[in-house]
Design an enzyme around this catalytic site. Structure first.
Site, short mmCIF file in Angstrom:
data_model
loop_
_atom_site.label_atom_id
_atom_site.label_comp_id
_atom_site.label_asym_id
_atom_site.label_seq_id
_atom_site.Cartn_x
_atom_site.Cartn_y
_atom_site.Cartn_z
N ARG A 1 32.53 49.24 40.93
CA ARG A 1 31.55 49.98 41.71
C ARG A 1 30.38 50.55 40.91
O ARG A 1 29.49 51.16 41.47
CB ARG A 1 32.25 51.11 42.48
N HIS B 1 47.10 47.61 43.71
CA HIS B 1 46.19 46.60 44.25
C HIS B 1 46.60 45.18 43.88
O HIS B 1 45.83 44.25 44.08
CB HIS B 1 44.76 46.88 43.78
N CYS C 1 50.98 25.84 48.24
CA CYS C 1 52.30 26.04 47.68
C CYS C 1 53.04 24.70 47.61
O CYS C 1 53.15 24.00 48.62
CB CYS C 1 53.07 27.04 48.54
N GLN D 1 45.54 51.26 39.53
CA GLN D 1 44.63 50.65 40.50
C GLN D 1 44.05 49.34 39.95
O GLN D 1 43.34 48.65 40.66
CB GLN D 1 43.50 51.62 40.83
#
Length: 254
Positions: A43, A127, A156, A109
């Site tokens: 950010r 996260h 997968c 985080q």
């Protein structure tokens, strides 16, 4: 503490004593711990979302255009988690505090896996982990490197389901188990150490806030004032790679 709060030996000794005597302490880390390893934040003015469109990484785009999503995602990962990113002194200090029996674990985080690389064994990744992928159908997990050279979107091998980055995308909730475990650690902690986080992102910021409301000793290490600086017993405005190793030394001398 006041706006000029920084690190000094006397306060450091008191903080070390608070950690050592807490019985159970937990640490929470934010982007400021990873940026010291050369990983850009998200950010900031030069962060990831200044160079990429955050909407390209929304769960709705993954569902509607998985091939396009994955092409952009691999570019972002190369930028974010490129070669040569190693744990720094802050990661190593937190691992040392866990080995010393001071920390119960680390809630992070960050998605770079550097806490584990530094030796931390009890890590809750709120996260997710950017180095892994998960099948949306059968839940199988694999390393990100396994999907780099094949067709997009990656699938997968067990069930042909789509692979998704094993991280929380925009529009998704935090993993239920990770959040439950982090919340339980915070509830039981006698001390809560926050490193490299402005505490501006919810719901993670609620963990130290709720702990402080219960009377838990709150210790902050961040370059800038945080949302909880006014409530912290110890508020070090300092580089995490300097303050956390100093805190480890002070704990050992306590």
């Amino acid at each position: 503490m006041d706006e000029d709060a920084s690190i000094d030996d006397r306060t450091l000794r008191f903080a070390a004593g608070a950690l050592a005597d807490a019985g159970s302490a937990v640490a929470m880390t934010g982007a400021g711990v990873s940026t010291a390893s050369g990983i850009p934040d998200f950010r900031g003015p030069d962060g990831v979302w200044a160079r990429y469109d955050a909407e390209d990484f929304h769960i709705s785009r993954f569902e509607a255009d998985p091939a396009g999503f994955w092409a952009d995602r691999l570019d972002l990962v190369d930028d974010l988690l490129g070669e040569g990113r190693e744990p720094n002194a802050a990661h190593e200090a937190l691992a040392a505090l866990e080995r010393e029996g001071v920390l119960e674990g680390v809630v992070t985080q960050n998605v770079d896996g550097l806490h584990q690389a530094a030796g931390s064994e009890s890590v809750v990744e709120l996260h997710g982990n950017g180095e892994h992928v998960v099948c949306v159908d059968c839940g199988a997990r694999d390393a990100l490197d396994a999907v780099r050279d094949g067709d997009l979107p990656p699938r997968c091998p067990a069930c042909d389901g789509l692979y998704k980055p094993d991280v929380v995308l925009f529009g998704e909730q935090l993993p239920e188990y990770a959040w439950y475990r982090a919340h339980a650690m915070a509830q039981n902690a006698g001390a809560f150490l926050v490193a490299g986080s402005s505490l501006s992102v919810e719901p993670a910021a609620s963990l130290p806030r709720e702990a402080a409301a219960r009377g838990t000793t709150l210790l902050l290490v961040n370059h800038e004032r945080t949302a909880l600086s006014g409530r912290a017993e110890y508020d070090f405005r300092a580089d995490v790679t300097e303050a956390l190793p100093a805190l480890v030394d002070a704990v050992r001398d306590y």
